[in-house]
Design a protein around this motif. Sequence first.
Motif, PDB file in Angstrom:
ATOM      1  N   ILE A 363      10.446  -5.099  -5.242  1.00  0.00           N
ATOM      2  CA  ILE A 363       8.986  -5.219  -5.054  1.00  0.00           C
ATOM      3  C   ILE A 363       8.650  -6.499  -4.284  1.00  0.00           C
ATOM      4  CG2 ILE A 363       6.794  -5.558  -6.291  1.00  0.00           C
ATOM      5  CD1 ILE A 363       7.953  -3.666  -8.475  1.00  0.00           C
ATOM      6  N   GLN A 364       9.300  -7.606  -4.649  1.00  0.00           N
ATOM      7  CA  GLN A 364       9.049  -8.863  -3.928  1.00  0.00           C
ATOM      8  C   GLN A 364       9.420  -8.715  -2.449  1.00  0.00           C
ATOM      9  OE1 GLN A 364      11.442 -10.710  -6.985  1.00  0.00           O
ATOM     10  NE2 GLN A 364       9.912 -12.326  -7.301  1.00  0.00           N
ATOM     11  N   THR A 365      10.487  -7.934  -2.184  1.00  0.00           N
ATOM     12  CA  THR A 365      10.963  -7.781  -0.815  1.00  0.00           C
ATOM     13  C   THR A 365      10.054  -6.903   0.038  1.00  0.00           C
ATOM     14  OG1 THR A 365      13.241  -8.231  -1.488  1.00  0.00           O
ATOM     15  CG2 THR A 365      12.958  -7.036   0.570  1.00  0.00           C
ATOM     16  N   TYR A 366       9.383  -5.910  -0.551  1.00  0.00           N
ATOM     17  CA  TYR A 366       8.394  -5.140   0.235  1.00  0.00           C
ATOM     18  C   TYR A 366       7.433  -6.113   0.916  1.00  0.00           C
ATOM     19  CZ  TYR A 366       9.360  -1.171  -3.035  1.00  0.00           C
ATOM     20  OH  TYR A 366       9.922  -0.196  -3.807  1.00  0.00           O
ATOM     21  N   GLU A 367       7.020  -7.114   0.134  1.00  0.00           N
ATOM     22  CA  GLU A 367       6.017  -8.072   0.629  1.00  0.00           C
ATOM     23  C   GLU A 367       6.628  -8.995   1.682  1.00  0.00           C
ATOM     24  OE1 GLU A 367       4.816  -9.848  -3.067  1.00  0.00           O
ATOM     25  OE2 GLU A 367       3.700  -8.064  -3.704  1.00  0.00           O
ATOM     26  N   ASP A 368       7.847  -9.490   1.402  1.00  0.00           N
ATOM     27  CA  ASP A 368       8.514 -10.364   2.379  1.00  0.00           C
ATOM     28  C   ASP A 368       8.712  -9.642   3.708  1.00  0.00           C
ATOM     29  OD1 ASP A 368       8.874 -12.339   0.386  1.00  0.00           O
ATOM     30  OD2 ASP A 368      10.733 -11.385  -0.274  1.00  0.00           O
ATOM     31  N   MET A 369       9.027  -8.345   3.654  1.00  0.00           N
ATOM     32  CA  MET A 369       9.305  -7.580   4.873  1.00  0.00           C
ATOM     33  C   MET A 369       8.030  -7.056   5.527  1.00  0.00           C
ATOM     34  SD  MET A 369      12.826  -5.500   4.017  1.00  0.00           S
ATOM     35  CE  MET A 369      13.218  -5.165   5.749  1.00  0.00           C
ATOM     36  N   GLY A 370       6.888  -7.365   4.921  1.00  0.00           N
ATOM     37  CA  GLY A 370       5.622  -6.954   5.533  1.00  0.00           C
ATOM     38  C   GLY A 370       5.333  -5.473   5.402  1.00  0.00           C
ATOM     39  N   LEU A 371       6.011  -4.781   4.466  1.00  0.00           N
ATOM     40  CA  LEU A 371       5.707  -3.362   4.244  1.00  0.00           C
ATOM     41  C   LEU A 371       4.347  -3.233   3.572  1.00  0.00           C
ATOM     42  CD1 LEU A 371       9.218  -2.167   3.000  1.00  0.00           C
ATOM     43  CD2 LEU A 371       8.337  -2.246   5.342  1.00  0.00           C
ATOM     44  N   CYS A 372       3.945  -4.308   2.878  1.00  0.00           N
ATOM     45  CA  CYS A 372       2.584  -4.422   2.354  1.00  0.00           C
ATOM     46  C   CYS A 372       2.282  -5.918   2.315  1.00  0.00           C
ATOM     47  CB  CYS A 372       2.481  -3.811   0.952  1.00  0.00           C
ATOM     48  SG  CYS A 372       3.627  -4.515  -0.239  1.00  0.00           S
ATOM     49  N   ARG A 373       1.042  -6.269   2.048  1.00  0.00           N
ATOM     50  CA  ARG A 373       0.705  -7.701   1.989  1.00  0.00           C
ATOM     51  C   ARG A 373       1.246  -8.320   0.703  1.00  0.00           C
ATOM     52  NH1 ARG A 373      -3.121  -6.015   5.398  1.00  0.00           N
ATOM     53  NH2 ARG A 373      -3.778  -7.491   7.009  1.00  0.00           N
ATOM     54  N   TYR A 374       1.376  -9.662   0.698  1.00  0.00           N
ATOM     55  CA  TYR A 374       1.744 -10.355  -0.535  1.00  0.00           C
ATOM     56  C   TYR A 374       0.714 -10.008  -1.602  1.00  0.00           C
ATOM     57  CZ  TYR A 374       5.599 -12.944   1.476  1.00  0.00           C
ATOM     58  OH  TYR A 374       6.808 -13.266   2.038  1.00  0.00           O
ATOM     59  N   GLY A 375       1.230  -9.609  -2.754  1.00  0.00           N
ATOM     60  CA  GLY A 375       0.348  -9.241  -3.850  1.00  0.00           C
ATOM     61  C   GLY A 375       0.123  -7.750  -3.972  1.00  0.00           C
ATOM     62  N   GLU A 376       0.510  -6.990  -2.933  1.00  0.00           N
ATOM     63  CA  GLU A 376       0.255  -5.545  -2.963  1.00  0.00           C
ATOM     64  C   GLU A 376       1.485  -4.721  -3.322  1.00  0.00           C
ATOM     65  OE1 GLU A 376      -1.404  -4.598   0.852  1.00  0.00           O
ATOM     66  OE2 GLU A 376      -3.321  -5.570   0.392  1.00  0.00           O
ATOM     67  N   GLY A 377       2.590  -5.402  -3.670  1.00  0.00           N
ATOM     68  CA  GLY A 377       3.848  -4.693  -3.931  1.00  0.00           C
ATOM     69  C   GLY A 377       3.753  -3.683  -5.062  1.00  0.00           C
ATOM     70  N   TYR A 378       3.029  -4.046  -6.121  1.00  0.00           N
ATOM     71  CA  TYR A 378       2.944  -3.131  -7.267  1.00  0.00           C
ATOM     72  C   TYR A 378       2.136  -1.877  -6.902  1.00  0.00           C
ATOM     73  CZ  TYR A 378       4.761  -7.230  -9.657  1.00  0.00           C
ATOM     74  OH  TYR A 378       5.549  -8.295 -10.013  1.00  0.00           O
ATOM     75  N   GLY A 379       1.030  -2.067  -6.194  1.00  0.00           N
ATOM     76  CA  GLY A 379       0.213  -0.938  -5.751  1.00  0.00           C
ATOM     77  C   GLY A 379       0.965  -0.053  -4.769  1.00  0.00           C
ATOM     78  N   PHE A 380       1.785  -0.670  -3.943  1.00  0.00           N
ATOM     79  CA  PHE A 380       2.618   0.046  -2.968  1.00  0.00           C
ATOM     80  C   PHE A 380       3.516   1.058  -3.696  1.00  0.00           C
ATOM     81  CE2 PHE A 380       6.426  -0.066  -0.060  1.00  0.00           C
ATOM     82  CZ  PHE A 380       5.805   0.319   1.116  1.00  0.00           C
ATOM     83  N   VAL A 381       4.068   0.626  -4.837  1.00  0.00           N
ATOM     84  CA  VAL A 381       4.914   1.519  -5.643  1.00  0.00           C
ATOM     85  C   VAL A 381       4.063   2.592  -6.308  1.00  0.00           C
ATOM     86  CG1 VAL A 381       6.470   1.656  -7.643  1.00  0.00           C
ATOM     87  CG2 VAL A 381       6.604  -0.296  -6.076  1.00  0.00           C
ATOM     88  N   GLU A 382       2.960   2.171  -6.929  1.00  0.00           N
ATOM     89  CA  GLU A 382       2.117   3.132  -7.658  1.00  0.00           C
ATOM     90  C   GLU A 382       1.613   4.251  -6.754  1.00  0.00           C
ATOM     91  OE1 GLU A 382      -0.196   1.620 -11.351  1.00  0.00           O
ATOM     92  OE2 GLU A 382      -0.770   0.395  -9.628  1.00  0.00           O
ATOM     93  N   ARG A 383       1.302   3.910  -5.500  1.00  0.00           N
ATOM     94  CA  ARG A 383       0.815   4.932  -4.562  1.00  0.00           C
ATOM     95  C   ARG A 383       1.949   5.827  -4.082  1.00  0.00           C
ATOM     96  NH1 ARG A 383      -1.835   0.451  -2.446  1.00  0.00           N
ATOM     97  NH2 ARG A 383      -0.287   0.376  -0.769  1.00  0.00           N
ATOM     98  N   GLY A 384       3.186   5.343  -4.205  1.00  0.00           N
ATOM     99  CA  GLY A 384       4.333   6.195  -3.880  1.00  0.00           C
ATOM    100  C   GLY A 384       4.953   5.941  -2.525  1.00  0.00           C
ATOM    101  N   ASP A 385       4.435   4.973  -1.778  1.00  0.00           N
ATOM    102  CA  ASP A 385       4.929   4.743  -0.408  1.00  0.00           C
ATOM    103  C   ASP A 385       6.460   4.675  -0.277  1.00  0.00           C
ATOM    104  OD1 ASP A 385       2.103   3.920  -0.510  1.00  0.00           O
ATOM    105  OD2 ASP A 385       2.418   3.381   1.606  1.00  0.00           O
TER     106      ASP A 385
END
Lengths: 476, 190
Positions: A363-385
């Motif tokens: 989850i921390q890495t989604y944010e580092d890699m810019g797949l979502c903004r910092y702080g949005e990693g948990y929502g990124f998972v919940e939405r299923g991306d």
Amino acid sequence: MPQASSTVKPPRDVFSGTATPASTKRSGRRVYVVAGGVTKFAKAHPDMDFRLMCKKAFDQARSEVPNLRLNDIDGSRISYFSDHFSRQLKASSMVLDYLGLNPRGSVRIEWGGATGGECFQAAWEAIASGRMDTCLAIGYETMSRVQTWKGNEFIALASDVNYDFPLGGFYSGYYALMVVRHIYEYVRRTKFANIKDEREAQKKAFEYAGRVMAMVSVKNHRNAMFNPYAQYPKNLNVEDVLKSEMVSYPLPREDICTMSDGAAATILCSEEKAKELTEDPILVKGVGCGTDTMRLADRPFGKVLLMPHEKASDYAQLEYPGVHSFRAGRAASIEAYNHAGITNPNKDLSFVELHDAYASSEIQTYEDMGLCRYGEGYGFVERGDPFLKGFDYGMKLPNAGATPVNPSGGLIACGHPVGATGLMQAVMAFWQLQHKVGERFGSEKLQVPNAKRGAIHSHAGTGSAVTVSILERVKP
Amino acid sequence: MKGATVMKGSSTSKRPLKKSAKFTEVQETLLKEGAAIYVDKKGVESLYIDFPYHVNYVHSYAQDSPFFLGLAEGKLRGTRCEPCKYTWATPRTHCQFCGEPTKWVELPLQGKVHSWTTCHYGSEAFLKETPYNLVIVEFEGANSVLLSRLKACTEEQIYVGMPIVAKFASEPKYLITDVWFEPAPGALKG
């Protein structure tokens, strides 16, 4: 009532000059991956020592390019992480002679958990520079040679032995410390900002984040059910993960990768050579590497390294990286994206194979890699991306298939034989981009449809070094 | 260094070696008998031997010595880079930003929980101490933080921001564990 934490803000200008990763200053020849091979990752391979494991991975890679003779390989780069696990110094030399690669040039790569990713990039450099036309990148680890808790001690020796190791010598503990602060920054201060009592708010934040981390574990374990090379395919659900025994709060057993034996190999070539060997070479479109302090405690509280699709105002209040984000992963991503011409990773990448030693660090890495903004990693998972589309996870995931992450099952489910791991990711990405997952795995379930471009991400201890490489299909 | 390399395998060779299809059993047998055979599903036998390794390192704290000597005196020492106006709570004797030498400063003996965890497992050397709490401590006036143990409280009681105080070992072992933290008086009542 307990009060919230507030760190003293340093003067921001002390970070100038430390925050700018290398950008577009690159030239050199185009480099292609033409073949890949892996052994199954396993708790142990009693019948194979490290030389034979490497031989199996190497032979599988060679079988993909039958016109490549042993003598055509100009040299190699070889990776294993720990001499403690090997109990054989200079073990690389024994692999090279077993594979028949003498007297050609080679060098051993060691870069903690990012050892495999760094080995891949070292082979890229050998070709890009013109030094070689064909280079083998091969890596392995034999972690079964000690018992699990001794193995944890060996890994923890890759933390500062004066200040960090004697406190418990436990990497799961270090990652737990990092994600606790991540949850505090991004869940307690947002989703539960209206709860005044600090303890109650934090408890709710941990419960919520624990479930989201469990979703990542479910994704990776279930993906691995269709990957015959994976060590721990499991048909888990969120409750199974949450019920597994607590290792280091808030990380239970199923959120954490295991020790493994295994080897992986890729063969990289110049354009001319690649055309001779295969109709379907995969271009290495970009490479990046970042580093950070060995000790978590030395990481600054400064400004975010921005990507083109982000603004400084997005992160006005954020002290970065602190202990909650991996600045090395951000720096590596920016360098690799610049090199590959990627401006919006979510749109430009068909999939990502990233270093999920912990569900939290995925989850921390989604944010580092810019797949979502910092702080949005948990929502990124919940939405299923990051989930695969049309795959049964037992959950409602409206965005499934948006940016599949770890279709192979990642480290959590494939296993993590350190020196092989980053190269295993390269092999998985190579097969994805050749659209050969069905052929190699005996099932199309994990093939990302029309995969065009993928990123592989390799990460060393607490984020002290990270590599990101971008691979691209060139065949129409 | 003593006993750096001892191979026990051959000393037990007169007795038939134990065979097992379970890897964990092979590991246990090795510790007792020095050798064992693993048999896989196809009947292939792999010979295992115990292969111990022990080293006593002669380890100098070198430029970090003042920190560890300070712990024995009940002092927490950080370092400060005056040009950068930056105080390191985990000391560095050269500044990470400008490269100049830093000077030693004393840190306050109270701080706050910046982050924490409770470890229910640990590496082999620390398994007997589980469960234990790790804490990252932030100090008023310091720009970076310090990793330590948090004692005298349970997993359920700890929270980010909790006020804590430093405690020191009465008999120093000259390890980072000579200092640890405990909740500040009244912190658990909240």
